[in-house]
Design an enzyme around this catalytic site. Structure first.
Site, PDB file in Angstrom:
ATOM      1  N   ARG A  44      30.938  25.710  39.150  1.00 41.50           N
ATOM      2  CA  ARG A  44      31.460  26.267  40.002  1.00 41.50           C
ATOM      3  C   ARG A  44      32.934  25.860  40.730  1.00 41.50           C
ATOM      4  NH1 ARG A  44      29.042  31.023  42.270  1.00 41.50           N
ATOM      5  NH2 ARG A  44      27.070  30.444  41.553  1.00 41.50           N
ATOM      6  N   MET A  80      33.093  39.643  42.234  1.00 45.29           N
ATOM      7  CA  MET A  80      31.719  39.661  42.091  1.00 45.29           C
ATOM      8  C   MET A  80      31.404  37.991  41.642  1.00 45.29           C
ATOM      9  SD  MET A  80      31.408  42.444  42.766  1.00 45.29           S
ATOM     10  CE  MET A  80      29.489  42.839  42.412  1.00 45.29           C
ATOM     11  N   ARG A  81      31.988  36.944  42.354  1.00 47.37           N
ATOM     12  CA  ARG A  81      31.687  35.607  42.134  1.00 47.37           C
ATOM     13  C   ARG A  81      31.313  35.174  43.710  1.00 47.37           C
ATOM     14  NH1 ARG A  81      29.474  35.023  37.836  1.00 47.37           N
ATOM     15  NH2 ARG A  81      29.708  32.795  37.930  1.00 47.37           N
ATOM     16  N   GLN A 112      35.470  56.087  50.812  1.00 47.57           N
ATOM     17  CA  GLN A 112      35.866  55.561  52.148  1.00 47.57           C
ATOM     18  C   GLN A 112      36.110  54.230  52.120  1.00 47.57           C
ATOM     19  OE1 GLN A 112      35.723  57.655  54.680  1.00 47.57           O
ATOM     20  NE2 GLN A 112      35.366  59.193  53.271  1.00 47.57           N
ATOM     21  N   GLU A 152      28.686  31.733  54.796  1.00 45.04           N
ATOM     22  CA  GLU A 152      27.580  32.394  54.444  1.00 45.04           C
ATOM     23  C   GLU A 152      27.835  33.994  54.006  1.00 45.04           C
ATOM     24  OE1 GLU A 152      25.335  33.212  58.012  1.00 45.04           O
ATOM     25  OE2 GLU A 152      23.777  34.349  56.842  1.00 45.04           O
ATOM     26  N   SER A 198      39.727  49.192  41.815  1.00 44.62           N
ATOM     27  CA  SER A 198      40.156  50.448  42.626  1.00 44.62           C
ATOM     28  C   SER A 198      40.342  50.145  44.025  1.00 44.62           C
ATOM     29  CB  SER A 198      39.203  51.636  42.531  1.00 44.62           C
ATOM     30  OG  SER A 198      37.842  51.168  43.174  1.00 44.62           O
ATOM     31  N   ASN A 199      39.632  49.154  44.682  1.00 39.24           N
ATOM     32  CA  ASN A 199      40.081  48.746  45.982  1.00 39.24           C
ATOM     33  C   ASN A 199      41.556  47.996  46.013  1.00 39.24           C
ATOM     34  OD1 ASN A 199      38.022  49.302  48.121  1.00 39.24           O
ATOM     35  ND2 ASN A 199      36.915  48.691  46.426  1.00 39.24           N
ATOM     36  N   HIS A 207      32.377  45.175  51.421  1.00 39.01           N
ATOM     37  CA  HIS A 207      31.131  45.276  50.936  1.00 39.01           C
ATOM     38  C   HIS A 207      30.639  46.579  51.123  1.00 39.01           C
ATOM     39  CE1 HIS A 207      26.954  43.718  50.157  1.00 39.01           C
ATOM     40  NE2 HIS A 207      26.711  44.595  51.171  1.00 39.01           N
ATOM     41  N   ASN A 220      36.824  40.472  53.066  1.00 40.37           N
ATOM     42  CA  ASN A 220      35.904  41.349  51.707  1.00 40.37           C
ATOM     43  C   ASN A 220      35.611  42.535  52.226  1.00 40.37           C
ATOM     44  OD1 ASN A 220      34.475  41.331  49.251  1.00 40.37           O
ATOM     45  ND2 ASN A 220      32.680  40.918  50.371  1.00 40.37           N
TER      46      ASN A 220
HETATM   47  C1  GRF Z   1      32.853  48.497  45.108  1.00 35.17           C
HETATM   48  O1  GRF Z   1      31.796  49.263  45.423  1.00 35.17           O
HETATM   49  C2  GRF Z   1      33.120  47.610  45.858  1.00 35.17           C
HETATM   50  O2  GRF Z   1      32.453  48.103  47.363  1.00 35.17           O
HETATM   51  C3  GRF Z   1      32.428  46.412  45.569  1.00 35.17           C
HETATM   52  O3  GRF Z   1      32.943  46.457  44.153  1.00 35.17           O
HETATM   53  C4  GRF Z   1      32.726  47.816  43.734  1.00 35.17           C
HETATM   54  C5  GRF Z   1      33.770  48.019  43.025  1.00 35.17           C
HETATM   55  O4  GRF Z   1      35.282  48.006  43.440  1.00 35.17           O
HETATM   56  N1  GRF Z   1      32.820  45.158  46.250  1.00 35.17           N
HETATM   57  P1  GRF Z   1      36.634  47.992  42.630  1.00 35.17           P
HETATM   58  O5  GRF Z   1      36.584  49.555  42.035  1.00 35.17           O
HETATM   59  O6  GRF Z   1      36.555  46.962  41.510  1.00 35.17           O
HETATM   60  O7  GRF Z   1      37.529  47.792  43.757  1.00 35.17           O
END
Ligand code: GRF
Length: 194
Positions: free
Chosen positions: A64, A89-90, A172, A142, A12-13, A108, A106
């Site tokens: 990795r 998410m990695r 937001q 970090e 979604s972002n 967060h 990024n």
């Molecule tokens: C969101 O909460 C974002 O802050 C986090 O992953 C979640 C899902 O994001 N990083 P998205 O819908 O895949 O963009």
């Protein structure tokens, strides 16, 4: 500026970023990548005419570096100026991050430096915080600790569940990330607080 986006799920972002880059903007989306071939966001990005690729991290076990080498290939082929992590998410190795130092962002879902890492909304609720929010920051070696480029705040309301808070913050995120990327792509590093 050529912008590449990395996602792991719904994206979604990523969608908010791509939609904002249509028309007058210093950035142009050139690639969307994912560590999960089934990420729904990949289909949505492809529908918008953006090059996509998936590299399944599970095919690389604990190696990795090998996963990142495979993922780097389509990223570098798109010749990005800026790399945006959006629900990715990695955890990336310092070697990968160094390649994009100073041009990697990024988002967060907490008001950093509070609550780096996971389960940010549950932790804010458990702490009895009055407010929560999201942060866009430059990515450094970090985790969740690079220079902050922007934040957006929301109130925590009585009776909020983790889902309530997560949904309120996500709205937001979709405002903050495109606004920060607009500034960043135009060379403006001033912090944006919404
Ligand atoms: C969101 O909460 C974002 O802050 C986090 O992953 C979640 C899902 O994001 N990083 P998205 O819908 O895949 O963009």
């Amino acid at each position: 500026k050529r912008v590449a986006v990395l996602i792991s799920g719904g994206g979604s972002n990523m969608l908010a970023l791509l939609r904002d880059m249509v028309g007058d903007h210093s950035g142009r989306a050139v690639f969307v990548g994912s560590n999960d071939p089934s990420a729904p966001g990949l289909v949505r990005a492809a529908q918008m005419g953006v090059a996509v690729a998936a590299v399944d991290h599970r095919a690389y076990g604990r190696d990795r570096a090998a996963f990142e080498t495979a993922l780097l290939e389509p990223i570098l082929a798109s010749e990005p100026d800026i790399l945006c992590l959006a629900g990715f998410m990695r955890v990336l190795t310092p070697e990968f991050v160094r390649r994009f130092e100073g041009r990697m962002l990024n988002i967060h879902p907490s008001l950093l430096p509070k609550y780096p890492g996971l389960h940010t909304h549950a932790r804010a609720l458990a702490a009895g915080d009055a407010e929560a929010g999201c942060t866009v920051h430059e990515v450094t070696a970090e985790l969740d600790a690079g220079p902050i480029l922007g934040q957006a705040r929301v109130p925590i309301l009585a009776g909020d569940t983790e889902a309530d808070l997560s949904a309120r913050v996500l709205v937001q995120e979709h405002r903050l990330y495109p606004a920060v990327l607009r500034r960043f792509a135009s060379g403006d590093r001033t912090r944006l607080d919404l």
